[in-house]
Design an enzyme around this catalytic site. Structure first.
Site, PDB file in Angstrom:
ATOM      1  N   TYR A 110       0.851  -1.179   0.000  1.00 33.33           N
ATOM      2  CA  TYR A 110       0.000   0.000   0.000  1.00 33.33           C
ATOM      3  C   TYR A 110       0.889   1.233   0.000  1.00 33.33           C
ATOM      4  O   TYR A 110       1.839   1.320   0.770  1.00 33.33           O
ATOM      5  CB  TYR A 110      -0.896   0.007   1.253  1.00 33.33           C
ATOM      6  CG  TYR A 110      -1.804   1.207   1.361  1.00 33.33           C
ATOM      7  CD1 TYR A 110      -2.851   1.391   0.464  1.00 33.33           C
ATOM      8  CD2 TYR A 110      -1.619   2.161   2.363  1.00 33.33           C
ATOM      9  CE1 TYR A 110      -3.692   2.501   0.570  1.00 33.33           C
ATOM     10  CE2 TYR A 110      -2.460   3.262   2.471  1.00 33.33           C
ATOM     11  CZ  TYR A 110      -3.497   3.426   1.570  1.00 33.33           C
ATOM     12  OH  TYR A 110      -4.329   4.520   1.676  1.00 33.33           O
ATOM     13  N   ASP A 163       9.306   2.509   0.018  1.00 35.16           N
ATOM     14  CA  ASP A 163       8.242   3.182   0.765  1.00 35.16           C
ATOM     15  C   ASP A 163       8.367   2.740   2.221  1.00 35.16           C
ATOM     16  O   ASP A 163       7.922   1.662   2.598  1.00 35.16           O
ATOM     17  CB  ASP A 163       6.867   2.818   0.183  1.00 35.16           C
ATOM     18  CG  ASP A 163       5.734   3.529   0.930  1.00 35.16           C
ATOM     19  OD1 ASP A 163       6.033   4.258   1.906  1.00 35.16           O
ATOM     20  OD2 ASP A 163       4.566   3.360   0.542  1.00 35.16           O
ATOM     21  N   LYS A 194       4.168   8.523   9.128  1.00 36.19           N
ATOM     22  CA  LYS A 194       3.872   7.895  10.421  1.00 36.19           C
ATOM     23  C   LYS A 194       4.845   8.317  11.536  1.00 36.19           C
ATOM     24  O   LYS A 194       4.728   9.437  12.007  1.00 36.19           O
ATOM     25  CB  LYS A 194       3.760   6.384  10.231  1.00 36.19           C
ATOM     26  CG  LYS A 194       2.612   6.080   9.237  1.00 36.19           C
ATOM     27  CD  LYS A 194       2.112   4.672   9.208  1.00 36.19           C
ATOM     28  CE  LYS A 194       0.810   4.611   8.421  1.00 36.19           C
ATOM     29  NZ  LYS A 194       0.865   3.966   7.118  1.00 36.19           N
TER      30      LYS A 194
HETATM   31  C1  PLP Z   1       0.265   4.451   5.748  1.00 39.12           C
HETATM   32  C2  PLP Z   1       1.053   4.226   4.532  1.00 39.12           C
HETATM   33  C3  PLP Z   1       0.996   5.096   3.434  1.00 39.12           C
HETATM   34  C4  PLP Z   1       0.010   6.221   3.367  1.00 39.12           C
HETATM   35  O1  PLP Z   1       0.237   7.183   4.329  1.00 39.12           O
HETATM   36  P1  PLP Z   1      -0.954   8.203   4.711  1.00 39.12           P
HETATM   37  O2  PLP Z   1      -0.298   9.148   5.662  1.00 39.12           O
HETATM   38  O3  PLP Z   1      -2.037   7.372   5.294  1.00 39.12           O
HETATM   39  O4  PLP Z   1      -1.374   8.861   3.451  1.00 39.12           O
HETATM   40  C5  PLP Z   1       1.846   4.882   2.378  1.00 39.12           C
HETATM   41  N1  PLP Z   1       2.711   3.866   2.383  1.00 39.12           N
HETATM   42  C6  PLP Z   1       2.785   2.999   3.410  1.00 39.12           C
HETATM   43  C7  PLP Z   1       3.785   1.902   3.360  1.00 39.12           C
HETATM   44  C8  PLP Z   1       1.956   3.140   4.512  1.00 39.12           C
HETATM   45  O5  PLP Z   1       2.011   2.250   5.497  1.00 39.12           O
END
Ligand code: PLP
Length: 432
Positions: free
Chosen positions: A144, A238, A266
């Site tokens: 994601y 990511d 995060k």
């Molecule tokens: C949470 C997440 C996102 C998206 O971040 P948001 O702040 O919710 O837009 C993108 N990549 C990874 C790996 C994530 O865990």
């Protein structure tokens, strides 16, 4: 456990928000429950509007690595707020946070602060396309990268929870530029490169946390590094979830692999909206105002978010990661022992303070396998854990986390709750 105030809040919220929530997984739809409305949180604990207390393993989906309302973070944010909440002009706080980040992640020579993980990955891909002058990207099934158009193809997290393979509203022409391969499958990735000569980037969650927790293998990630180099594509890690979560030097430090671009979010925002993309200076110099690639943000580098991020990163050290990893190891190992006592098929994984569990009779290494998990059993266990005051992510396709504030006693209490939940589901199954 009385949750009548939460129910009342939810009924009212549904009048205003689709599904009563502002992010889909919060609705608890996948576990047949109703969301719990939170009043406050401190350390490892959440308190709901009915006064119930929970040990929290969601931690706002990852950010709260020091636990909730940590004193230094609250003080830093309060101080920043009293000086003004946004200026739309630079502050030294941005540089201070960047310095901390680069100290831990040397691959991020230059970076840009944004407001969400979604923005960070979207911007990183734009940059990769601009640098390589190619248009396609490779993603992995069950990973994601936020909800921007290009990534809503076979995505994990809420998209997996609600079985949304391709979201309506995303132009077909865009989905054609997003190729996807099974996670941990280097051969399939090679095959995509052999079919397409216009791949700008491979973007991967090195430790996938949005289909449950599924770590990438060393060979897979090293293979991606070599493959992208060979074909003139950029490798984007990511690390929005794994960054400062799985370890002090994030997944790139754990695996010893240097990506071209990295995205963070995060933990780096300390529980406030902040995210980052960055990497080699030669690439970042393509971003406006130095270069022609446009990307901007009214609230980017917001002083409250920067202050929170700084307060968190300043406190992170190896010994804390070791302690969190020890707790996570014990939790997952004991869960397996308790499940096997009841003959329940359980697979667990842990990486630092990240952990996950699947009701599955085989180890889970990709999304196809994750989807074979027993979701009914998951939902049943989840409800039994919530009613014993253990707050777990309400979907099989999410990771769990511990914070520096979780104690051995919290783990003991959680294991006792799992033992009872496992015993009860078995008893119910036998009755049927
Ligand atoms: C949470 C997440 C996102 C998206 O971040 P948001 O702040 O919710 O837009 C993108 N990549 C990874 C790996 C994530 O865990």
């Amino acid at each position: 456990m009385d949750r009548s105030k939460s129910q009342k809040n939810f009924t009212e919220a549904k009048e205003y928000f689709p599904g009563g929530v502002n992010s889909p997984v919060r609705a608890f739809g996948a576990v047949g429950g109703e969301p719990i409305f939170i009043e406050k949180a401190k350390g490892a604990y959440l308190y709901d509007v009915d006064g119930n207390k929970y040990i929290d393993y969601v931690l706002s989906w990852g950010p709260m690595i020091l636990g909730h309302a940590e004193d230094a973070v609250v003080a830093a944010v309060t101080k920043a707020a009293s000086n003004g909440t946004s200026f739309g002009a630079p502050t030294a706080l941005e540089t201070q946070l960047a310095k901390l980040i680069r100290g831990f992640l040397p691959s991020m020579e230059e970076m840009r602060m944004v407001n969400s993980g979604t923005e960070a990955t979207m911007s990183a891909v734009r940059l990769a396309r601009a640098v390589t002058k190619k248009e396609k990207i490779i993603t992995f099934k069950g990973n994601y990268h936020g909800h921007s158009d290009s990534f809503l193809v076979n995505a994990g997290s809420g998209a997996a929870t609600f079985e949304i393979k391709n979201s309506p509203g995303v132009p077909h022409v865009l989905t054609q530029l997003t190729l996807s391969a099974p996670f941990n499958d280097l051969e399939a990735t090679k095959h995509l490169f052999s079919l397409h000569n216009d791949i700008a980037a491979v973007i991967v969650e090195p430790i996938a946390g949005n289909m449950g927790l599924v770590p990438g293998t060393q060979d897979f990630l090293e293979g991606l590094r070599n493959l992208t180099k060979e074909h003139g594509a950029l490798l984007i890690f990511d690390e929005v979830m794994s960054g400062f979560r799985c370890g002090l030097h994030s997944a790139q430090g754990l695996y010893g692999i240097e990506p071209d671009l990295t995205t963070l979010g995060k933990v780096v925002g300390g529980g406030l909206p902040a995210a980052v993309y960055g990497g080699k200076r030669q690439y970042l110099s393509e971003i406006a105002p130095v270069g022609p690639v446009y990307q901007a943000g009214t609230l980017s580098g917001n002083p409250l978010a920067m202050a929170a991020g700084i307060a968190v990163l300043q406190q992170l050290e190896e010994s804390k990661y070791q302690k969190m990893a020890d707790l996570t190891e014990r939790l997952t190992a004991e869960m397996c022992r308790l499940a096997s006592k009841q003959n329940l098929p359980l697979q667990t994984q842990a990486k630092g303070s990240m952990w996950g569990y699947f009701f599955n009779d085989q180890p889970v290494t990709d999304f196809a396998r994750a989807k074979c998990s027993n979701l009914t059993l998951f939902a049943s266990i989840h409800r039994k854990m919530i009613s014993q005051g253990i707050y777990l992510a309400p979907s099989q396709f999410e990771a769990g986390f511990v914070s520096t504030q979780h104690t051995d006693k919290d783990i003991d209490q959680t294991l006792a709750a799992f033992e009872r939940a496992f015993f009860e589901v078995k008893k119910e199954a036998n009755r049927l």
